[in-house]
Design a protein around this motif. Structure first.
Motif, PDB file in Angstrom:
ATOM      1  N   GLN A 135      20.037 -38.391 -14.692  1.00 11.66           N
ATOM      2  CA  GLN A 135      21.501 -38.433 -14.705  1.00 11.66           C
ATOM      3  C   GLN A 135      21.998 -39.829 -15.084  1.00 11.66           C
ATOM      4  OE1 GLN A 135      23.470 -36.728 -11.198  1.00 11.66           O
ATOM      5  NE2 GLN A 135      21.619 -35.535 -10.799  1.00 11.66           N
ATOM      6  N   ARG A 136      21.387 -40.849 -14.507  1.00 13.22           N
ATOM      7  CA  ARG A 136      21.824 -42.210 -14.828  1.00 13.22           C
ATOM      8  C   ARG A 136      21.550 -42.556 -16.290  1.00 13.22           C
ATOM      9  NH1 ARG A 136      20.285 -44.270  -9.350  1.00 13.22           N
ATOM     10  NH2 ARG A 136      22.275 -44.678  -8.306  1.00 13.22           N
ATOM     11  N   ALA A 137      20.480 -42.025 -16.835  1.00 13.57           N
ATOM     12  CA  ALA A 137      20.189 -42.275 -18.252  1.00 13.57           C
ATOM     13  C   ALA A 137      21.299 -41.702 -19.134  1.00 13.57           C
ATOM     14  CB  ALA A 137      18.841 -41.670 -18.624  1.00 13.57           C
ATOM     15  N   VAL A 138      21.789 -40.513 -18.795  1.00 13.93           N
ATOM     16  CA  VAL A 138      22.901 -39.925 -19.552  1.00 13.93           C
ATOM     17  C   VAL A 138      24.153 -40.783 -19.393  1.00 13.93           C
ATOM     18  CG1 VAL A 138      24.397 -37.907 -19.774  1.00 13.93           C
ATOM     19  CG2 VAL A 138      21.948 -37.593 -19.375  1.00 13.93           C
ATOM     20  N   TRP A 139      24.409 -41.248 -18.184  1.00 18.77           N
ATOM     21  CA  TRP A 139      25.584 -42.079 -17.921  1.00 18.77           C
ATOM     22  C   TRP A 139      25.528 -43.384 -18.720  1.00 18.77           C
ATOM     23  CZ3 TRP A 139      30.325 -42.663 -16.657  1.00 18.77           C
ATOM     24  CH2 TRP A 139      30.821 -43.851 -16.126  1.00 18.77           C
ATOM     25  N   ARG A 140      24.355 -44.011 -18.753  1.00 20.14           N
ATOM     26  CA  ARG A 140      24.229 -45.257 -19.520  1.00 20.14           C
ATOM     27  C   ARG A 140      24.428 -45.008 -21.013  1.00 20.14           C
ATOM     28  NH1 ARG A 140      19.883 -46.126 -15.911  1.00 20.14           N
ATOM     29  NH2 ARG A 140      18.411 -45.391 -17.493  1.00 20.14           N
ATOM     30  N   ARG A 141      23.977 -43.855 -21.481  1.00 18.54           N
ATOM     31  CA  ARG A 141      24.083 -43.552 -22.912  1.00 18.54           C
ATOM     32  C   ARG A 141      25.495 -43.165 -23.323  1.00 18.54           C
ATOM     33  NH1 ARG A 141      20.860 -39.617 -22.911  1.00 18.54           N
ATOM     34  NH2 ARG A 141      22.270 -37.855 -23.303  1.00 18.54           N
ATOM     35  N   THR A 142      26.213 -42.464 -22.449  1.00 17.12           N
ATOM     36  CA  THR A 142      27.504 -41.885 -22.840  1.00 17.12           C
ATOM     37  C   THR A 142      28.698 -42.504 -22.123  1.00 17.12           C
ATOM     38  OG1 THR A 142      27.463 -40.154 -21.132  1.00 17.12           O
ATOM     39  CG2 THR A 142      26.316 -39.677 -23.225  1.00 17.12           C
ATOM     40  N   VAL A 147      -0.634 -29.295  -8.241  1.00 19.43           N
ATOM     41  CA  VAL A 147       0.232 -30.215  -7.513  1.00 19.43           C
ATOM     42  C   VAL A 147       0.093 -31.631  -8.069  1.00 19.43           C
ATOM     43  CG1 VAL A 147       0.601 -31.327  -5.275  1.00 19.43           C
ATOM     44  CG2 VAL A 147       0.352 -28.844  -5.408  1.00 19.43           C
ATOM     45  N   GLN A 148      -1.120 -32.060  -8.354  1.00 18.11           N
ATOM     46  CA  GLN A 148      -1.315 -33.385  -8.940  1.00 18.11           C
ATOM     47  C   GLN A 148      -0.612 -33.491 -10.290  1.00 18.11           C
ATOM     48  OE1 GLN A 148      -5.630 -33.689  -8.833  1.00 18.11           O
ATOM     49  NE2 GLN A 148      -5.522 -35.161  -7.141  1.00 18.11           N
ATOM     50  N   ASP A 149      -0.682 -32.430 -11.086  1.00 15.53           N
ATOM     51  CA  ASP A 149      -0.012 -32.438 -12.383  1.00 15.53           C
ATOM     52  C   ASP A 149       1.502 -32.517 -12.213  1.00 15.53           C
ATOM     53  OD1 ASP A 149       0.006 -32.045 -15.345  1.00 15.53           O
ATOM     54  OD2 ASP A 149       1.030 -30.192 -14.800  1.00 15.53           O
ATOM     55  N   LEU A 150       2.048 -31.770 -11.258  1.00 15.92           N
ATOM     56  CA  LEU A 150       3.485 -31.812 -11.011  1.00 15.92           C
ATOM     57  C   LEU A 150       3.916 -33.207 -10.553  1.00 15.92           C
ATOM     58  CD1 LEU A 150       3.991 -28.389  -9.170  1.00 15.92           C
ATOM     59  CD2 LEU A 150       4.726 -28.970 -11.492  1.00 15.92           C
ATOM     60  N   VAL A 151       3.104 -33.839  -9.722  1.00 17.88           N
ATOM     61  CA  VAL A 151       3.424 -35.191  -9.258  1.00 17.88           C
ATOM     62  C   VAL A 151       3.436 -36.168 -10.423  1.00 17.88           C
ATOM     63  CG1 VAL A 151       2.540 -37.154  -7.939  1.00 17.88           C
ATOM     64  CG2 VAL A 151       2.668 -34.901  -6.872  1.00 17.88           C
ATOM     65  N   GLN A 152       2.404 -36.109 -11.262  1.00 16.57           N
ATOM     66  CA  GLN A 152       2.323 -37.050 -12.376  1.00 16.57           C
ATOM     67  C   GLN A 152       3.481 -36.857 -13.348  1.00 16.57           C
ATOM     68  OE1 GLN A 152       0.353 -39.651 -12.304  1.00 16.57           O
ATOM     69  NE2 GLN A 152      -0.334 -38.833 -10.331  1.00 16.57           N
ATOM     70  N   ARG A 153       3.869 -35.617 -13.568  1.00 12.14           N
ATOM     71  CA  ARG A 153       4.986 -35.366 -14.475  1.00 12.14           C
ATOM     72  C   ARG A 153       6.293 -35.908 -13.885  1.00 12.14           C
ATOM     73  NH1 ARG A 153       5.107 -29.256 -16.211  1.00 12.14           N
ATOM     74  NH2 ARG A 153       3.299 -28.864 -14.882  1.00 12.14           N
ATOM     75  N   LEU A 154       6.476 -35.722 -12.596  1.00 14.09           N
ATOM     76  CA  LEU A 154       7.683 -36.236 -11.964  1.00 14.09           C
ATOM     77  C   LEU A 154       7.716 -37.761 -12.017  1.00 14.09           C
ATOM     78  CD1 LEU A 154       9.286 -34.989  -8.672  1.00 14.09           C
ATOM     79  CD2 LEU A 154       9.152 -37.416  -9.185  1.00 14.09           C
ATOM     80  N   LEU A 155       6.591 -38.393 -11.717  1.00  9.25           N
ATOM     81  CA  LEU A 155       6.553 -39.853 -11.743  1.00  9.25           C
ATOM     82  C   LEU A 155       6.789 -40.384 -13.156  1.00  9.25           C
ATOM     83  CD1 LEU A 155       3.539 -40.541  -9.346  1.00  9.25           C
ATOM     84  CD2 LEU A 155       5.974 -40.833  -8.850  1.00  9.25           C
ATOM     85  N   ALA A 156       6.343 -39.643 -14.161  1.00  8.41           N
ATOM     86  CA  ALA A 156       6.498 -40.096 -15.538  1.00  8.41           C
ATOM     87  C   ALA A 156       7.942 -40.007 -16.015  1.00  8.41           C
ATOM     88  CB  ALA A 156       5.593 -39.286 -16.466  1.00  8.41           C
ATOM     89  N   ARG A 157       8.661 -38.938 -15.637  1.00 12.11           N
ATOM     90  CA  ARG A 157      10.025 -38.750 -16.163  1.00 12.11           C
ATOM     91  C   ARG A 157      11.101 -39.114 -15.170  1.00 12.11           C
ATOM     92  NH1 ARG A 157      11.027 -34.140 -13.421  1.00 12.11           N
ATOM     93  NH2 ARG A 157       9.452 -32.497 -13.428  1.00 12.11           N
ATOM     94  N   GLY A 158      10.713 -39.328 -13.906  1.00 10.68           N
ATOM     95  CA  GLY A 158      11.688 -39.674 -12.887  1.00 10.68           C
ATOM     96  C   GLY A 158      12.360 -38.461 -12.286  1.00 10.68           C
TER      97      GLY A 158
END
Length: 375
Positions: free
Chosen positions: A350-357, A333-344
């Motif tokens: 979705q917003r990153a794709v919108w800003r790029r395209t 669970v701690q690993d899943l939390v850290q991964r989520l916090l790191a990548r959002g």
């Protein structure tokens, strides 16, 4: 809405997850009504785990009973795979997010089933504009008294759970400014949100009776609170989350919900005191979580201060750490939390794709690819 099953037992011993998905055209990624597919689901022709939803552009899955984090992951991957296969057989794809980036409710058709037609008669435009999907987690409890005790104690924690799941930044073709616009859209209904403290099973029954008399609901199965006792299963049902595009995030949300039930039920058994902040402050915390997710600050409704989202998530983990460690789940669970916090959250991606395209079609395509790639 179909529900996962459960049997009476220790609080938090079982968990099941329901997920709702949009159906889209595999070439254009626009919403794709599939009345034949949804009709087959309504007739239970797609198996026990794939069900119809309120519109012909949605499907729902239900995992059944899980008892460990590993079982939960396997079940979620399995139901998603079954839904993918059913959709592919009908020539459509799944979009695993709470809102479609560019489509709106006018492009939907209500599923011609008695339950959904009755919903439209009761709630009119609210039901007709239900162009959102959600994730619901059922956690086992032994009785209604335990369910109510958990509800009362969980209220302060619900905004943090919500913040970890945002996948609805776009609605009806525009950026809403929220990570979970679904939360705001859903909040138009008269019986959604974080419920007031109930205190007892008798008080809960009285509230339901009042809502039935008012005509707001037909029965307790139509309570749409962020957390509610199931009307026909020995569970409490967390209904606050957006659909998690990434499988890991869905597993994390279910794991946190189940652990929270175990911890809070134990505290209720010991009759420990608990915080009961004003409902206005809880609404503010819910709004802040829907707006910023874990990308900024969250509002602590007890201290009435803004706190860094990471700090708020770590505080919740600290409250659940002993329980998760006892089950051998803390490291994962701690690993899943850290991964989520790191990548959002999905909303961030979705917003990153919108800003790029600058292309909402490409945003929809990215959601489809992400959901398809992990199952």
């Amino acid at each position: 809405m179909q529900s996962t099953a459960g049997r009476p037992g220790a609080a938090g011993a079982t968990v099941g997850v329901e997920e709702e998905f949009h159906l889209v055209d595999p070439g254009t990624f626009a919403l794709a009504p599939s009345p034949e597919l949804v009709g087959a689901a309504a007739r239970h022709e797609l198996g026990e785990r794939v069900h119809a939803e309120i519109t012909t552009t949605q499907l729902e899955t239900a995992t059944g009973i899980c008892r460990t984090l590993g079982e939960m992951r396997t079940a979620l991957a399995g139901t998603r795979a079954e839904a993918h296969a059913a959709a592919a057989g009908a020539g459509v794809e799944l979009l695993m997010a709470s809102t479609h980036p560019s489509a709106g409710w006018r492009e939907q058709v209500i599923t011609p089933e008695p339950r959904y037609e009755a919903m439209v008669r009761r709630w009119a435009g609210l039901a007709q504009r239900q162009d959102i999907c959600g994730c619901h987690v059922h956690v086992g409890v032994p009785d209604l008294d335990t369910a109510v005790a958990v509800l009362d104690r969980a209220r302060v924690h619900l905004p943090v759970l919500l913040a970890l799941t945002g996948s609805s930044p776009f609605h009806d073709g525009g950026d809403t400014g929220y990570e979970s616009y679904r939360t705001l859209w859903w909040g138009r209904w008269p019986h959604t949100g974080i419920p007031e403290p109930l205190g007892s099973a008798d008080r809960y029954r009285a509230v339901v009776d009042g809502l039935v008399t008012a005509g707001v609901v037909e029965d307790a199965s139509h309570l749409y609170w962020d957390l509610r006792p199931s009307s026909h299963l020995p569970t409490v049902e967390f209904r606050l989350a957006d659909v998690c595009t990434d499988l890991d995030d869905a597993v994390l949300h279910a794991a946190l919900a189940a652990s929270l039930v175990r911890v809070l039920a134990a505290r209720a058994e010991r009759d420990e005191p608990f915080e009961q902040p004003r409902t206005e402050l809880l609404r503010a915390a819910r709004w802040r979580a829907a707006r910023d997710g874990v990308s900024g600050a969250l509002f602590d409704p007890v201290a009435a201060v803004l706190v860094d989202a990471r700090t708020a998530v770590e505080a919740l983990l600290a409250e659940l750490a002993d329980d998760l460690a006892d089950r051998g789940e803390l490291d994962e669970v701690q690993d899943l939390v850290q991964r989520l916090l790191a990548r959002g959250t999905s909303a961030v991606r979705q917003r990153a794709v919108w800003r790029r395209t600058g292309d909402l079609r490409e945003v929809a395509a990215s959601i489809v690819r992400e959901g398809r790639g992990r199952d």
